[in-house]
Design an enzyme around this catalytic site. Structure first.
Site, PDB file in Angstrom:
ATOM      1  N   CYS A  41       0.819  -1.211   0.000  1.00  0.00           N
ATOM      2  CA  CYS A  41       0.000   0.000   0.000  1.00  0.00           C
ATOM      3  C   CYS A  41       0.851   1.258   0.000  1.00  0.00           C
ATOM      4  O   CYS A  41       2.033   1.237   0.354  1.00  0.00           O
ATOM      5  CB  CYS A  41      -0.897   0.053   1.247  1.00  0.00           C
ATOM      6  SG  CYS A  41      -2.020  -1.339   1.435  1.00  0.00           S
ATOM      7  N   CYS A  45      -2.862   5.034   2.624  1.00  0.00           N
ATOM      8  CA  CYS A  45      -3.968   4.085   2.502  1.00  0.00           C
ATOM      9  C   CYS A  45      -4.935   4.217   3.681  1.00  0.00           C
ATOM     10  O   CYS A  45      -4.512   4.230   4.854  1.00  0.00           O
ATOM     11  CB  CYS A  45      -3.433   2.655   2.450  1.00  0.00           C
ATOM     12  SG  CYS A  45      -4.730   1.423   2.104  1.00  0.00           S
ATOM     13  N   CYS A  72      -2.477  -2.739  -3.694  1.00  0.00           N
ATOM     14  CA  CYS A  72      -3.752  -2.537  -2.998  1.00  0.00           C
ATOM     15  C   CYS A  72      -4.758  -1.909  -3.952  1.00  0.00           C
ATOM     16  O   CYS A  72      -4.442  -0.946  -4.653  1.00  0.00           O
ATOM     17  CB  CYS A  72      -3.540  -1.625  -1.790  1.00  0.00           C
ATOM     18  SG  CYS A  72      -5.063  -1.157  -0.933  1.00  0.00           S
ATOM     19  N   CYS A  75      -6.007   1.912  -2.133  1.00  0.00           N
ATOM     20  CA  CYS A  75      -5.193   3.139  -2.212  1.00  0.00           C
ATOM     21  C   CYS A  75      -4.500   3.302  -3.561  1.00  0.00           C
ATOM     22  O   CYS A  75      -3.959   4.358  -3.860  1.00  0.00           O
ATOM     23  CB  CYS A  75      -4.159   3.184  -1.090  1.00  0.00           C
ATOM     24  SG  CYS A  75      -2.868   1.906  -1.196  1.00  0.00           S
TER      25      CYS A  75
END
Length: 498
Positions: A41, A45, A72, A75
Protein backbone atom coordinates in the site's frame (compact mmCIF):
# COMPACT_ATOMS: atom_id res chain seq x y z
CA UNK A 1 11.85 -3.56 15.41
CA UNK A 2 10.78 -6.49 13.29
CA UNK A 3 9.82 -4.49 10.21
CA UNK A 4 12.25 -4.41 7.31
CA UNK A 5 13.27 -1.89 4.65
CA UNK A 6 14.69 -2.84 1.26
CA UNK A 7 17.21 -0.52 -0.46
CA UNK A 8 16.14 2.12 2.06
CA UNK A 9 17.91 5.41 2.75
CA UNK A 10 15.72 6.14 5.78
CA UNK A 11 15.24 4.64 9.21
CA UNK A 12 12.20 2.28 9.17
CA UNK A 13 11.00 4.14 12.26
CA UNK A 14 10.45 7.22 10.08
CA UNK A 15 8.38 5.17 7.66
CA UNK A 16 6.41 3.68 10.54
CA UNK A 17 5.46 7.11 11.88
CA UNK A 18 4.56 8.37 8.39
CA UNK A 19 2.27 5.45 7.56
CA UNK A 20 0.51 5.56 10.92
CA UNK A 21 -0.08 9.30 10.44
CA UNK A 22 -1.07 8.75 6.77
CA UNK A 23 1.15 11.71 5.99
CA UNK A 24 0.58 12.71 2.32
CA UNK A 25 4.05 14.30 2.15
CA UNK A 26 5.49 10.76 2.09
CA UNK A 27 3.12 9.50 -0.60
CA UNK A 28 5.15 7.60 -3.19
CA UNK A 29 8.36 7.85 -1.17
CA UNK A 30 7.87 4.33 0.17
CA UNK A 31 5.36 1.48 0.18
CA UNK A 32 4.16 -0.76 2.99
CA UNK A 33 4.04 -4.47 2.14
CA UNK A 34 2.12 -6.72 4.52
CA UNK A 35 3.41 -10.27 4.74
CA UNK A 36 0.16 -11.70 6.13
CA UNK A 37 -1.98 -10.43 3.22
CA UNK A 38 0.53 -10.30 0.36
CA UNK A 39 -0.61 -6.73 -0.47
CA UNK A 40 1.39 -3.49 -0.56
CA UNK A 41 0.00 0.00 0.00
CA UNK A 42 0.79 3.69 -0.18
CA UNK A 43 1.43 5.39 3.18
CA UNK A 44 -1.88 7.26 2.77
CA UNK A 45 -3.97 4.08 2.50
CA UNK A 46 -7.22 4.49 4.48
CA UNK A 47 -7.30 0.81 5.45
CA UNK A 48 -6.63 -0.25 9.02
CA UNK A 49 -2.85 -0.14 9.52
CA UNK A 50 -1.15 -3.53 9.93
CA UNK A 51 1.01 -4.49 12.86
CA UNK A 52 4.60 -3.36 12.50
CA UNK A 53 6.00 -6.87 12.85
CA UNK A 54 4.13 -7.88 9.68
CA UNK A 55 5.47 -4.99 7.56
CA UNK A 56 8.24 -4.74 4.98
CA UNK A 57 9.05 -1.35 3.47
CA UNK A 58 9.99 -0.76 -0.16
CA UNK A 59 11.00 2.49 -1.81
CA UNK A 60 9.27 1.74 -5.11
CA UNK A 61 6.16 -0.09 -6.24
CA UNK A 62 8.27 -2.07 -8.73
CA UNK A 63 10.40 -3.52 -5.92
CA UNK A 64 7.30 -4.57 -3.99
CA UNK A 65 5.84 -6.25 -7.08
CA UNK A 66 9.11 -8.03 -7.79
CA UNK A 67 9.05 -9.36 -4.23
CA UNK A 68 5.70 -11.01 -4.92
CA UNK A 69 3.28 -8.50 -3.38
CA UNK A 70 0.22 -7.30 -5.27
CA UNK A 71 -1.00 -3.66 -5.34
CA UNK A 72 -3.75 -2.54 -3.00
CA UNK A 73 -7.01 -1.91 -4.87
CA UNK A 74 -8.09 0.67 -2.33
CA UNK A 75 -5.19 3.14 -2.21
CA UNK A 76 -4.01 2.29 -5.76
CA UNK A 77 -0.19 2.42 -5.95
CA UNK A 78 -0.60 2.97 -9.69
CA UNK A 79 -1.60 6.58 -8.94
CA UNK A 80 1.18 7.42 -6.46
CA UNK A 81 3.84 10.05 -7.20
CA UNK A 82 7.16 8.64 -8.35
CA UNK A 83 9.71 7.43 -5.84
CA UNK A 84 12.74 9.71 -5.44
CA UNK A 85 14.87 6.61 -4.87
CA UNK A 86 14.78 5.84 -8.59
CA UNK A 87 16.42 9.20 -9.32
CA UNK A 88 19.35 8.67 -6.99
CA UNK A 89 20.89 5.59 -8.59
CA UNK A 90 23.92 5.32 -10.83
CA UNK A 91 24.02 7.74 -13.79
CA UNK A 92 24.09 4.88 -16.30
CA UNK A 93 21.02 3.37 -14.67
CA UNK A 94 19.28 6.75 -14.71
CA UNK A 95 19.79 6.91 -18.46
CA UNK A 96 18.63 3.32 -18.90
CA UNK A 97 15.47 3.96 -16.89
CA UNK A 98 14.88 7.14 -18.90
CA UNK A 99 15.01 5.19 -22.17
CA UNK A 100 12.68 2.53 -20.80
CA UNK A 101 10.12 5.15 -19.77
CA UNK A 102 10.30 7.24 -22.92
CA UNK A 103 9.94 4.46 -25.49
CA UNK A 104 7.00 2.17 -25.95
CA UNK A 105 8.30 -1.40 -26.15
CA UNK A 106 10.17 -3.49 -23.55
CA UNK A 107 13.95 -3.41 -23.65
CA UNK A 108 16.53 -6.13 -23.30
CA UNK A 109 19.88 -5.64 -21.62
CA UNK A 110 21.52 -5.94 -25.04
CA UNK A 111 19.37 -3.17 -26.55
CA UNK A 112 19.94 -0.83 -23.61
CA UNK A 113 23.69 -1.46 -23.45
CA UNK A 114 24.01 -0.65 -27.16
CA UNK A 115 22.08 2.60 -26.68
CA UNK A 116 24.19 3.54 -23.68
CA UNK A 117 27.56 2.52 -25.12
CA UNK A 118 28.41 0.07 -22.32
CA UNK A 119 28.78 -3.69 -22.25
CA UNK A 120 25.71 -5.83 -21.58
CA UNK A 121 27.63 -7.61 -18.82
CA UNK A 122 28.34 -4.31 -17.02
CA UNK A 123 24.75 -3.10 -17.35
CA UNK A 124 23.36 -6.42 -16.14
CA UNK A 125 25.61 -6.15 -13.09
CA UNK A 126 24.37 -2.61 -12.38
CA UNK A 127 20.71 -3.64 -12.51
CA UNK A 128 21.39 -6.64 -10.29
CA UNK A 129 23.50 -4.82 -7.68
CA UNK A 130 21.71 -1.45 -7.53
CA UNK A 131 18.10 -2.43 -8.13
CA UNK A 132 17.97 -6.19 -7.73
CA UNK A 133 15.77 -6.38 -10.84
CA UNK A 134 16.22 -6.85 -14.56
CA UNK A 135 14.89 -4.29 -17.10
CA UNK A 136 12.05 -6.51 -18.29
CA UNK A 137 10.64 -6.93 -14.78
CA UNK A 138 10.80 -3.17 -14.19
CA UNK A 139 9.10 -2.44 -17.51
CA UNK A 140 6.36 -5.02 -16.95
CA UNK A 141 5.59 -3.82 -13.43
CA UNK A 142 5.41 -0.14 -14.38
CA UNK A 143 3.27 -0.82 -17.46
CA UNK A 144 0.89 -3.07 -15.49
CA UNK A 145 0.41 -0.26 -12.97
CA UNK A 146 -0.30 2.17 -15.79
CA UNK A 147 -2.72 -0.25 -17.43
CA UNK A 148 -4.64 -0.53 -14.15
CA UNK A 149 -5.12 3.24 -14.05
CA UNK A 150 -6.48 3.20 -17.62
CA UNK A 151 -8.84 0.33 -16.80
CA UNK A 152 -10.22 2.09 -13.73
CA UNK A 153 -10.21 5.71 -14.88
CA UNK A 154 -11.03 5.62 -18.60
CA UNK A 155 -13.51 3.97 -20.92
CA UNK A 156 -10.84 2.72 -23.33
CA UNK A 157 -11.44 -0.84 -24.59
CA UNK A 158 -9.23 -3.45 -22.92
CA UNK A 159 -7.37 -4.07 -26.18
CA UNK A 160 -6.57 -0.35 -26.47
CA UNK A 161 -5.42 -0.31 -22.84
CA UNK A 162 -2.98 -3.11 -23.62
CA UNK A 163 -1.69 -1.19 -26.63
CA UNK A 164 -1.35 2.10 -24.71
CA UNK A 165 0.58 0.27 -21.99
CA UNK A 166 3.08 -0.98 -24.55
CA UNK A 167 1.95 -4.57 -25.08
CA UNK A 168 1.68 -5.81 -28.66
CA UNK A 169 0.04 -9.05 -27.57
CA UNK A 170 -3.25 -9.25 -25.65
CA UNK A 171 -2.25 -12.66 -24.35
CA UNK A 172 1.05 -11.33 -23.01
CA UNK A 173 -0.74 -8.36 -21.47
CA UNK A 174 -3.21 -10.63 -19.71
CA UNK A 175 -0.42 -12.86 -18.38
CA UNK A 176 1.64 -9.97 -16.98
CA UNK A 177 -1.39 -8.18 -15.55
CA UNK A 178 -2.65 -11.34 -13.84
CA UNK A 179 0.80 -11.96 -12.36
CA UNK A 180 0.89 -8.45 -10.84
CA UNK A 181 -2.75 -8.03 -9.74
CA UNK A 182 -3.96 -11.64 -9.51
CA UNK A 183 -6.95 -10.50 -11.57
CA UNK A 184 -7.56 -10.28 -15.28
CA UNK A 185 -7.92 -6.88 -16.99
CA UNK A 186 -11.54 -7.71 -17.77
CA UNK A 187 -12.28 -8.35 -14.08
CA UNK A 188 -10.80 -4.99 -13.13
CA UNK A 189 -12.79 -3.22 -15.82
CA UNK A 190 -15.99 -4.99 -14.69
CA UNK A 191 -15.40 -3.80 -11.15
CA UNK A 192 -14.83 -0.17 -12.14
CA UNK A 193 -17.61 2.37 -11.98
CA UNK A 194 -19.68 2.66 -15.15
CA UNK A 195 -18.67 5.55 -17.40
CA UNK A 196 -20.54 7.55 -19.98
CA UNK A 197 -19.34 6.94 -23.53
CA UNK A 198 -19.06 10.70 -24.05
CA UNK A 199 -16.84 11.26 -21.00
CA UNK A 200 -13.51 12.88 -21.92
CA UNK A 201 -10.35 10.80 -21.95
CA UNK A 202 -8.47 11.85 -18.81
CA UNK A 203 -5.63 10.80 -16.55
CA UNK A 204 -5.03 11.64 -12.89
CA UNK A 205 -1.54 12.76 -11.87
CA UNK A 206 -1.02 12.57 -8.11
CA UNK A 207 1.54 14.70 -6.27
CA UNK A 208 2.83 15.22 -2.74
CA UNK A 209 1.50 18.41 -1.11
CA UNK A 210 2.11 21.27 -0.82
CA UNK A 211 1.95 22.33 -4.47
CA UNK A 212 1.95 26.01 -5.52
CA UNK A 213 -0.20 25.54 -8.63
CA UNK A 214 -0.85 29.24 -9.18
CA UNK A 215 2.83 30.13 -9.19
CA UNK A 216 3.55 27.38 -11.71
CA UNK A 217 0.76 28.67 -13.95
CA UNK A 218 2.11 32.21 -13.67
CA UNK A 219 5.55 31.01 -14.72
CA UNK A 220 4.17 29.26 -17.82
CA UNK A 221 1.78 32.10 -18.67
CA UNK A 222 4.66 34.52 -19.25
CA UNK A 223 6.33 32.04 -21.58
CA UNK A 224 3.36 30.54 -23.44
CA UNK A 225 3.99 30.07 -27.18
CA UNK A 226 1.24 31.18 -29.52
CA UNK A 227 -0.35 28.24 -31.28
CA UNK A 228 1.18 25.68 -28.90
CA UNK A 229 0.34 26.70 -25.31
CA UNK A 230 -2.61 28.40 -23.65
CA UNK A 231 -2.53 29.28 -19.95
CA UNK A 232 -5.55 30.57 -18.05
CA UNK A 233 -6.05 31.36 -14.37
CA UNK A 234 -6.81 27.70 -13.67
CA UNK A 235 -5.45 25.56 -16.53
CA UNK A 236 -2.51 24.77 -18.79
CA UNK A 237 -3.20 23.59 -22.34
CA UNK A 238 -0.78 22.53 -25.05
CA UNK A 239 -0.63 20.75 -28.37
CA UNK A 240 1.58 17.78 -29.21
CA UNK A 241 2.47 15.35 -31.97
CA UNK A 242 4.13 12.09 -30.90
CA UNK A 243 4.84 9.26 -33.34
CA UNK A 244 2.32 10.75 -35.76
CA UNK A 245 -0.44 11.06 -33.15
CA UNK A 246 -1.49 14.69 -32.67
CA UNK A 247 -3.67 16.09 -29.95
CA UNK A 248 -4.16 18.57 -27.14
CA UNK A 249 -3.95 18.05 -23.39
CA UNK A 250 -5.54 20.37 -20.81
CA UNK A 251 -4.31 20.22 -17.20
CA UNK A 252 -6.17 21.48 -14.13
CA UNK A 253 -5.57 21.10 -10.40
CA UNK A 254 -7.69 19.11 -7.93
CA UNK A 255 -6.08 20.33 -4.69
CA UNK A 256 -8.42 18.49 -2.34
CA UNK A 257 -7.29 15.21 -3.94
CA UNK A 258 -3.62 16.20 -4.28
CA UNK A 259 -3.61 15.57 -8.00
CA UNK A 260 -3.74 17.17 -11.43
CA UNK A 261 -6.32 16.14 -14.01
CA UNK A 262 -5.18 15.87 -17.64
CA UNK A 263 -7.92 15.75 -20.29
CA UNK A 264 -7.09 14.76 -23.87
CA UNK A 265 -8.39 15.38 -27.33
CA UNK A 266 -6.64 13.00 -29.72
CA UNK A 267 -7.05 13.62 -33.42
CA UNK A 268 -8.24 10.64 -35.48
CA UNK A 269 -5.70 9.10 -37.83
CA UNK A 270 -6.28 8.47 -41.53
CA UNK A 271 -8.10 5.38 -42.73
CA UNK A 272 -5.99 2.27 -42.27
CA UNK A 273 -3.56 4.06 -39.93
CA UNK A 274 -3.46 2.80 -36.38
CA UNK A 275 -3.32 5.53 -33.73
CA UNK A 276 -0.06 5.66 -31.85
CA UNK A 277 0.04 4.73 -28.18
CA UNK A 278 1.01 8.04 -26.56
CA UNK A 279 -0.74 8.23 -23.20
CA UNK A 280 2.15 6.76 -21.20
CA UNK A 281 4.66 9.12 -22.85
CA UNK A 282 2.39 12.14 -22.34
CA UNK A 283 1.87 11.25 -18.70
CA UNK A 284 5.62 11.04 -18.13
CA UNK A 285 6.14 14.40 -19.82
CA UNK A 286 3.44 16.05 -17.75
CA UNK A 287 4.93 14.71 -14.55
CA UNK A 288 8.24 16.28 -15.57
CA UNK A 289 6.72 19.61 -16.68
CA UNK A 290 4.98 20.10 -13.35
CA UNK A 291 7.70 18.40 -11.26
CA UNK A 292 5.11 16.14 -9.66
CA UNK A 293 7.61 13.67 -8.22
CA UNK A 294 9.48 16.31 -6.22
CA UNK A 295 9.89 15.66 -2.52
CA UNK A 296 9.12 19.21 -1.38
CA UNK A 297 9.72 18.45 2.28
CA UNK A 298 13.25 17.20 1.61
CA UNK A 299 14.06 20.13 -0.70
CA UNK A 300 12.81 22.68 1.79
CA UNK A 301 14.73 21.08 4.64
CA UNK A 302 17.99 21.36 2.70
CA UNK A 303 17.44 24.92 1.44
CA UNK A 304 15.93 26.69 4.42
CA UNK A 305 19.35 27.10 6.07
CA UNK A 306 19.95 30.01 3.67
CA UNK A 307 18.06 33.08 4.98
CA UNK A 308 17.08 34.34 1.51
CA UNK A 309 15.68 30.99 0.43
CA UNK A 310 14.04 30.35 3.80
CA UNK A 311 12.02 33.56 3.49
CA UNK A 312 10.77 32.59 0.04
CA UNK A 313 9.93 29.04 1.10
CA UNK A 314 7.98 30.31 4.10
CA UNK A 315 5.88 32.71 2.03
CA UNK A 316 5.45 30.39 -0.97
CA UNK A 317 5.43 26.72 0.11
CA UNK A 318 5.08 24.02 -2.50
CA UNK A 319 7.89 25.02 -4.86
CA UNK A 320 8.12 23.13 -8.15
CA UNK A 321 10.77 23.41 -10.86
CA UNK A 322 8.88 24.12 -14.11
CA UNK A 323 10.07 21.64 -16.70
CA UNK A 324 9.74 21.31 -20.45
CA UNK A 325 7.65 19.18 -22.76
CA UNK A 326 10.70 18.24 -24.81
CA UNK A 327 14.44 18.86 -24.19
CA UNK A 328 15.10 19.80 -27.83
CA UNK A 329 12.22 22.26 -27.86
CA UNK A 330 13.37 23.90 -24.68
CA UNK A 331 17.05 24.08 -25.62
CA UNK A 332 16.13 25.83 -28.86
CA UNK A 333 13.96 28.29 -26.94
CA UNK A 334 16.78 28.94 -24.46
CA UNK A 335 19.16 29.74 -27.32
CA UNK A 336 16.56 32.19 -28.64
CA UNK A 337 16.45 33.80 -25.20
CA UNK A 338 20.14 34.64 -25.03
CA UNK A 339 20.55 38.39 -24.38
CA UNK A 340 16.92 39.26 -25.18
CA UNK A 341 13.77 39.45 -23.06
CA UNK A 342 11.49 36.52 -22.27
CA UNK A 343 8.70 38.19 -24.26
CA UNK A 344 10.88 38.69 -27.34
CA UNK A 345 12.18 35.10 -27.24
CA UNK A 346 8.65 33.73 -26.87
CA UNK A 347 7.48 35.82 -29.83
CA UNK A 348 10.26 34.47 -32.07
CA UNK A 349 9.55 30.91 -30.93
CA UNK A 350 5.92 31.44 -31.98
CA UNK A 351 7.10 32.54 -35.42
CA UNK A 352 9.13 29.34 -35.80
CA UNK A 353 6.07 27.30 -34.85
CA UNK A 354 3.84 29.16 -37.33
CA UNK A 355 6.36 28.60 -40.13
CA UNK A 356 7.46 25.02 -39.43
CA UNK A 357 5.05 23.41 -36.97
CA UNK A 358 2.44 20.81 -37.85
CA UNK A 359 -0.94 22.60 -38.05
CA UNK A 360 -4.19 20.87 -37.10
CA UNK A 361 -7.79 21.74 -36.32
CA UNK A 362 -9.66 20.63 -33.20
CA UNK A 363 -13.31 19.62 -32.90
CA UNK A 364 -14.26 23.09 -31.64
CA UNK A 365 -12.81 24.65 -34.80
CA UNK A 366 -9.73 26.14 -33.13
CA UNK A 367 -6.35 25.69 -34.77
CA UNK A 368 -3.18 24.57 -32.98
CA UNK A 369 0.38 23.86 -34.02
CA UNK A 370 2.85 21.29 -32.73
CA UNK A 371 6.39 22.47 -32.04
CA UNK A 372 8.61 21.19 -34.88
CA UNK A 373 11.10 18.40 -34.23
CA UNK A 374 14.83 18.54 -34.96
CA UNK A 375 14.22 16.56 -38.14
CA UNK A 376 11.54 19.00 -39.30
CA UNK A 377 13.93 21.91 -38.74
CA UNK A 378 16.89 20.27 -40.49
CA UNK A 379 16.65 22.54 -43.55
CA UNK A 380 15.35 25.66 -41.79
CA UNK A 381 17.45 28.83 -42.26
CA UNK A 382 15.82 30.78 -39.37
CA UNK A 383 16.01 33.89 -41.54
CA UNK A 384 13.29 36.56 -41.49
CA UNK A 385 12.32 35.81 -37.89
CA UNK A 386 13.94 38.81 -36.24
CA UNK A 387 17.20 37.04 -35.36
CA UNK A 388 20.73 38.25 -35.90
CA UNK A 389 22.83 36.32 -38.41
CA UNK A 390 25.00 34.95 -35.62
CA UNK A 391 22.01 33.72 -33.61
CA UNK A 392 20.49 32.10 -36.69
CA UNK A 393 23.74 30.26 -37.37
CA UNK A 394 23.84 29.08 -33.73
CA UNK A 395 20.35 27.65 -34.14
CA UNK A 396 21.27 25.91 -37.39
CA UNK A 397 24.33 24.33 -35.80
CA UNK A 398 22.33 23.26 -32.76
CA UNK A 399 19.72 21.58 -34.97
CA UNK A 400 22.49 19.80 -36.90
CA UNK A 401 24.04 18.61 -33.62
CA UNK A 402 20.66 17.36 -32.39
CA UNK A 403 20.13 15.41 -35.61
CA UNK A 404 23.59 13.85 -35.80
CA UNK A 405 23.75 12.86 -32.12
CA UNK A 406 26.34 15.33 -30.88
CA UNK A 407 23.73 16.54 -28.38
CA UNK A 408 22.46 13.65 -26.26
CA UNK A 409 19.08 14.49 -24.76
CA UNK A 410 19.17 11.31 -22.64
CA UNK A 411 22.18 12.67 -20.78
CA UNK A 412 21.73 12.69 -16.99
CA UNK A 413 25.18 13.97 -15.98
CA UNK A 414 25.17 17.75 -15.55
CA UNK A 415 28.84 18.28 -16.38
CA UNK A 416 28.69 16.12 -19.50
CA UNK A 417 25.53 17.85 -20.71
CA UNK A 418 27.11 21.29 -20.29
CA UNK A 419 30.33 20.14 -21.97
CA UNK A 420 28.53 18.97 -25.11
CA UNK A 421 26.47 22.18 -25.29
CA UNK A 422 29.32 24.68 -24.90
CA UNK A 423 31.23 22.94 -27.68
CA UNK A 424 28.66 24.39 -30.09
CA UNK A 425 29.35 27.91 -31.40
CA UNK A 426 27.35 30.65 -29.77
CA UNK A 427 26.35 28.63 -26.70
CA UNK A 428 27.85 29.48 -23.33
CA UNK A 429 27.71 28.17 -19.79
CA UNK A 430 24.53 30.08 -18.91
CA UNK A 431 22.57 28.45 -21.75
CA UNK A 432 23.99 25.03 -20.95
CA UNK A 433 23.04 25.27 -17.27
CA UNK A 434 19.63 26.79 -17.96
CA UNK A 435 18.70 24.10 -20.49
CA UNK A 436 19.85 21.48 -17.99
CA UNK A 437 17.73 23.12 -15.30
CA UNK A 438 14.48 23.38 -17.21
CA UNK A 439 14.89 21.34 -20.39
CA UNK A 440 16.22 18.22 -18.66
CA UNK A 441 14.90 18.92 -15.12
CA UNK A 442 18.32 18.47 -13.53
CA UNK A 443 17.80 19.58 -9.91
CA UNK A 444 21.42 20.66 -9.33
CA UNK A 445 21.83 22.82 -12.46
CA UNK A 446 22.74 26.42 -11.64
CA UNK A 447 23.21 29.30 -14.12
CA UNK A 448 25.56 31.22 -11.85
CA UNK A 449 26.03 34.17 -14.24
CA UNK A 450 22.30 34.89 -14.48
CA UNK A 451 21.59 38.56 -13.81
CA UNK A 452 18.57 37.85 -11.62
CA UNK A 453 20.51 35.43 -9.43
CA UNK A 454 23.40 37.88 -9.06
CA UNK A 455 20.98 40.63 -8.02
CA UNK A 456 19.09 38.44 -5.54
CA UNK A 457 22.27 37.22 -3.87
CA UNK A 458 23.82 40.70 -3.86
CA UNK A 459 20.77 42.25 -2.23
CA UNK A 460 19.54 45.82 -2.02
CA UNK A 461 21.68 48.65 -0.66
CA UNK A 462 20.29 52.17 -0.43
CA UNK A 463 17.36 51.11 -2.56
CA UNK A 464 19.50 49.76 -5.39
CA UNK A 465 20.33 46.20 -6.39
CA UNK A 466 24.02 45.39 -5.95
CA UNK A 467 25.14 42.42 -8.00
CA UNK A 468 27.37 39.77 -6.53
CA UNK A 469 29.85 37.89 -8.73
CA UNK A 470 29.32 34.48 -10.37
CA UNK A 471 32.16 33.07 -8.27
CA UNK A 472 30.49 34.20 -5.05
CA UNK A 473 27.12 32.92 -6.27
CA UNK A 474 28.63 29.50 -6.92
CA UNK A 475 30.28 29.47 -3.51
CA UNK A 476 27.03 30.34 -1.72
CA UNK A 477 25.04 27.82 -3.75
CA UNK A 478 27.41 25.00 -2.80
CA UNK A 479 25.37 24.57 0.40
CA UNK A 480 22.19 24.15 -1.67
CA UNK A 481 23.33 20.99 -3.47
CA UNK A 482 21.78 18.86 -4.86
CA UNK A 483 18.89 21.37 -5.19
CA UNK A 484 20.65 24.40 -6.72
CA UNK A 485 18.05 24.67 -9.49
CA UNK A 486 15.34 25.20 -6.89
CA UNK A 487 17.58 27.76 -5.20
CA UNK A 488 17.90 29.62 -8.51
CA UNK A 489 14.12 29.65 -8.89
CA UNK A 490 13.71 31.03 -5.37
CA UNK A 491 16.26 33.75 -6.14
CA UNK A 492 14.17 34.88 -9.12
CA UNK A 493 11.04 34.81 -7.00
CA UNK A 494 12.68 37.01 -4.37
CA UNK A 495 13.03 39.80 -6.95
CA UNK A 496 9.26 40.16 -6.99
CA UNK A 497 8.69 38.95 -10.57
CA UNK A 498 9.11 35.78 -12.57
Amino acid sequence: MNSESRHSTHDPAVYARARLARDPRFDGSFYTAVRTTGIFCRPICPARPPKEENVTYYESAVEAIAAGYRPCLRCRPDAAPGSPAWRLVDTTLQRALGIMRSELGPHSIEHLSTRLGVSSRYLRKLFRERLGLNPLKIWQAERALFAFSLLRDTGLPVAQVAYEAGFNSIRRFNDVFREVYQQTPTEVRRGAAARQAAAPLALSLDYRPPFDWQRVLSFFRLRAMAGVEQVSDCSYRRSFCLDGQCGVVTVTDEPDKHRLRAEFELLPQGRGVRSSAVLFAVRQRLRRIFDLDANVTEIQRDLEHDPLLAAELASNPGIRLPGAWDPFEYALRAILGQQISVKAATTIAGRIVARCGNKFELTDGSVMHAFPSAGELADESFEGLGLTRKRAETLREFVRAANDGRVDFQQTNLEQWCAQMVELPGIGEWTAQYTAMRGLSMPDAFPASDLGILKALGGRHNGEWVKTTPARALARAEAWRPWRAYGALLCWQSLGSE
